[in-house]
Design an enzyme around this catalytic site. Sequence first.
Site, PDB file in Angstrom:
ATOM      1  N   ASP A 116       0.832  -1.192   0.000  1.00  0.00           N
ATOM      2  CA  ASP A 116       0.000   0.000   0.000  1.00  0.00           C
ATOM      3  C   ASP A 116       0.874   1.252   0.000  1.00  0.00           C
ATOM      4  O   ASP A 116       2.036   1.213   0.396  1.00  0.00           O
ATOM      5  CB  ASP A 116      -0.899   0.023   1.243  1.00  0.00           C
ATOM      6  CG  ASP A 116      -1.978  -1.050   1.217  1.00  0.00           C
ATOM      7  OD1 ASP A 116      -2.253  -1.584   0.124  1.00  0.00           O
ATOM      8  OD2 ASP A 116      -2.535  -1.357   2.279  1.00  0.00           O
ATOM      9  N   ARG A 152      -1.183  -0.647  -8.802  1.00  0.00           N
ATOM     10  CA  ARG A 152      -2.576  -0.374  -8.440  1.00  0.00           C
ATOM     11  C   ARG A 152      -2.770   1.142  -8.428  1.00  0.00           C
ATOM     12  O   ARG A 152      -2.071   1.852  -7.714  1.00  0.00           O
ATOM     13  CB  ARG A 152      -2.909  -0.939  -7.059  1.00  0.00           C
ATOM     14  CG  ARG A 152      -4.317  -0.575  -6.559  1.00  0.00           C
ATOM     15  CD  ARG A 152      -4.403  -0.630  -5.037  1.00  0.00           C
ATOM     16  NE  ARG A 152      -4.221  -1.971  -4.527  1.00  0.00           N
ATOM     17  CZ  ARG A 152      -3.767  -2.235  -3.295  1.00  0.00           C
ATOM     18  NH1 ARG A 152      -3.392  -1.242  -2.495  1.00  0.00           N
ATOM     19  NH2 ARG A 152      -3.649  -3.483  -2.889  1.00  0.00           N
TER      20      ARG A 152
END
Length: 278
Positions: free
Chosen positions: A107, A157
Amino acid sequence: MIPPIARRFVAGETAAAAMDHARQLNDDGVGAILNLLGEHYEARGPADEDADTYRDLLAELGATDLDACISVKPSQLGLDVGEALFRENLGRVVDAAAEHDRFVWVDMEDHTTTDATLDAFETQVRRYPEMGLCLQANLERTPGDVERLADLPGKVRLVKGAYEEPADIAYTDKARVDAAYRDLLELAFETFDGGVAVGSHDPEMIALAGDLHEAYGTDYEVQMLMGVREDAQRELAADGVTVYQYAPYGTRWLSYFYRRVMERKENALFALRAVVSG
């Protein structure tokens, strides 16, 4: 114990509960991205413990046929303590992923962590390509970061960005963030070989990704949060789109649940109805 009102957004407190949730998702054709809740540790102990928990989870996943991977936060693995600790713990998690043939997402947190996260990811993905990194469209720097990652193995992402960033380095207007996201999607589909993950609940962006896949042939997947547009997740999967649900679990669920409720009006209404009906 997680109360029923929070179970829409959190897959349980234990790895076993999270894996049961992954099985249910798989039955609907949806993959699972499991994230152990925890972040911004200021001491080594909790960071090491969470890295160990991820290693154990990877071993458990490796013994199954579940379509499931993990996603880790840099501050959870010790970045707030020091970059060296983050790199060490990320390396230990990646070692376990390589041993058990599982994918690892990293992340992205606020802009102060971007360079350290990119550097650590680049080191790890060169030795284990089954990895992906999140990038945020609201940061003005992100097109350059996409181009940097395009030369590496792994996936990217793309998300719009959930952190409040300074106006001198980030777009703060929603329309401008949307425009940046569209531009980044096209750049990623045009330049990436490893694959693109569309981290969005926005139907317009998901439709655009399908068009870009037709234009460039780049593999892609759609990633959405647990508890948000789950009907759409199943419908996309039924239509042949690769879909993954980001499913957090663990005992530190209260603050995460609060953020999910407050960020969208429909989530707040859901919580209110649950309280009234309960």
